[in-house]
Design a protein around this motif. Structure first.
Motif, short mmCIF file in Angstrom:
data_model
loop_
_atom_site.label_atom_id
_atom_site.label_comp_id
_atom_site.label_asym_id
_atom_site.label_seq_id
_atom_site.Cartn_x
_atom_site.Cartn_y
_atom_site.Cartn_z
N SER A 91 0.88 -1.19 0.01
CA SER A 91 0.22 -0.01 -0.01
C SER A 91 1.01 1.16 0.07
CB SER A 91 -0.70 0.26 1.25
OG SER A 91 -0.42 0.12 2.49
N GLY A 92 2.17 1.28 0.46
CA GLY A 92 2.84 2.30 0.53
C GLY A 92 2.74 3.19 1.83
N GLU A 93 1.67 2.81 2.86
CA GLU A 93 1.20 3.53 3.74
C GLU A 93 1.88 3.31 4.96
OE1 GLU A 93 -3.03 2.50 4.42
OE2 GLU A 93 -3.51 3.40 2.48
N LEU A 94 2.04 4.19 5.66
CA LEU A 94 2.80 4.19 7.16
C LEU A 94 2.08 3.24 8.03
CD1 LEU A 94 3.85 7.94 8.07
CD2 LEU A 94 5.36 6.04 7.58
N VAL A 95 2.85 2.34 8.41
CA VAL A 95 2.32 1.30 9.73
C VAL A 95 2.64 2.00 11.01
CG1 VAL A 95 2.42 -0.94 10.53
CG2 VAL A 95 2.78 -0.60 8.11
N LEU A 96 3.90 2.34 11.07
CA LEU A 96 4.33 3.19 12.41
C LEU A 96 4.71 4.38 11.73
CD1 LEU A 96 5.74 0.12 14.56
CD2 LEU A 96 3.78 1.30 14.77
#
Length: 417
Positions: A91-96
């Protein structure tokens, strides 16, 4: 002080630990000879970028001259912010998000949850090492710096396979059966496959194949623009096997220079990263193709690290580790000892291996400097100290790897090297 006509300290292997020890001997005017299996320092790629701990930096600083350490420090990358940022690959999204420093997190958790609760969550991986920054340097750059001044004392294309004690010293034995000049001491620093370590320890020093595998790679800094400055871990939420890639020291001020490369390390649990025909000595495009295939469905924000990679620099690696129960004891030999991976192989988790290796060099080099050269009790004194911090380091490295890579080794696991 060193005396004239001393027999040289023999050093097998020309890696980081060996060369830093040589720098210590060079400054102390203690004669030495290095035997390196490669034909030159540029014979093969030097692998990934190293993240340095406070202990590792202190060890290096204690050995190098002030001028050389200034040069070394100038070559290091300094990345602000001390915590990992974590991104989901698909997704390319921040997990942390970028976090507080690990020291701050550790203190806060210990206060809020108590020591027991902290231990249950596993060890805290400290990243910052000096001045609140994450410090890193290319393995190749560090090796070239440590080699400076030692070139006349290196014998290339000499693979050490054992040793022979003499009435007043020791000789290294080479692969072709020939022997070295007589030295006062032999220091084995030729890595995880050290034959000297096995001979010295009577087979007690063992290296275990964890089954985990990895790929090192490099790409132009422009490929990292989607990340920005910091230390990042990319995970794959769609893969239950837990593939992740750690990108270290994405440094400020260099992001727009396509002539500079940053490195990344991909690590997978047993069974995930597989080389063609199980041949992990192949490098370049075969390794690059595997990395690209594993990240084919990742978001452009992170996929660029692989699509834009320098295929010639890609390399597989098997992840090995010494037994986590600690560095074993063996009958001390005043003439022979071991440093670096020959004494304690570690996983890449926590970035501990190279930092412990340079600590070996500093400790042994200091003992030799204080004695002015060989002295009968030096190897015993060094090994006593090394077993303490070395065993702690191996255990920490293994503990990180259990949670990050899904590995498991114990005394019943078959040693592979």
């Amino acid at each position: 002080m060193a005396t004239k006509n001393q027999k040289p300290i023999l050093i097998s292997g020309g890696g980081l630990a060996s060369l830093l020890l040589a720098q210590s001997l060079l400054r102390s005017s203690i004669p030495f000879t290095i035997f390196e299996r490669d034909s030159s320092i540029s014979f093969r790629g030097q692998g990934y970028r190293l993240r340095l701990s406070a202990e590792g930096i202190d060890a290096i600083e204690s050995v190098l001259s002030p001028e050389d350490f200034k040069t070394f420090w100038g070559m290091c990358g300094k990345t602000g912010g001390a915590g990992f940022g974590q991104i989901d690959g698909p997704s390319g999204e921040l997990v942390l998000p970028k976090e507080k420093s690990d020291e701050e997190k550790a203190s806060q958790k210990a206060t809020e949850e108590g020591k027991k609760g902290q231990e249950e969550k596993g060890p805290v991986e400290t990243l910052a090492s000096r001045d609140g920054n994450v410090i890193g340097i290319s393995r190749g750059d560090m090796r070239r710096l440590f080699m400076s001044g030692c070139e006349p004392f290196v014998e290339w294309s000499h693979r050490v396979t054992g040793y022979e004690l003499t009435p007043d010293g020791v000789r290294a034995v080479f692969e072709d059966g020939s022997k070295s000049v007589e030295g006062s001491m032999l220091v084995a620093g030729e890595g995880v496959s050290s034959k000297v370590a096995k001979q010295l320890s009577g087979g007690k020093l063992k290296v275990y194949d964890t089954g985990a595998r990895g790929i090192h790679g490099q790409a132009p800094t422009t490929a990292f623009k989607g990340l920005g400055e910091g230390v990042w871990r990319v995970t794959d939420s769609s893969d239950p096997r837990g593939l992740y890639s750690v990108i270290t020291n994405v440094r400020p001020g260099e992001m727009d220079d396509p002539n500079i490369q940053f490195g990344w390390t991909m690590v997978g649990p047993p069974g995930l990263v597989q080389a063609p025909n199980d041949n992990y000595s192949v490098i370049g495009k075969p390794a690059a193709d595997i990395a690209k295939a594993l990240t084919a469905k990742w978001h452009p924000r992170v996929k660029s690290l692989f699509t834009e990679m320098d295929e010639n620099e890609a390399a597989f690696w098997k992840i090995t580790c010494s037994t986590p129960s600690g560095i074993p004891g063996w009958t001390n030999n005043p003439r022979v000892t071991v440093i670096g991976d020959a004494a304690h192989s570690m996983t890449p988790a926590g970035g501990i291996g190279a930092n412990t290796a340079v600590r070996d060099s500093a400790v042994l080099g200091n003992l030799l400097r204080e004695a002015g050269g060989y002295q009968e009790d030096i190897t015993a004194e060094y090994e006593k100290e090394m077993r303490v911090y070395g065993s702690e380091a191996v255990n920490s490295s293994y503990t990180f790897a259990v949670t990050q890579m899904g590995i498991k080794i114990d005394e019943e696991t078959s040693a592979t090297l």
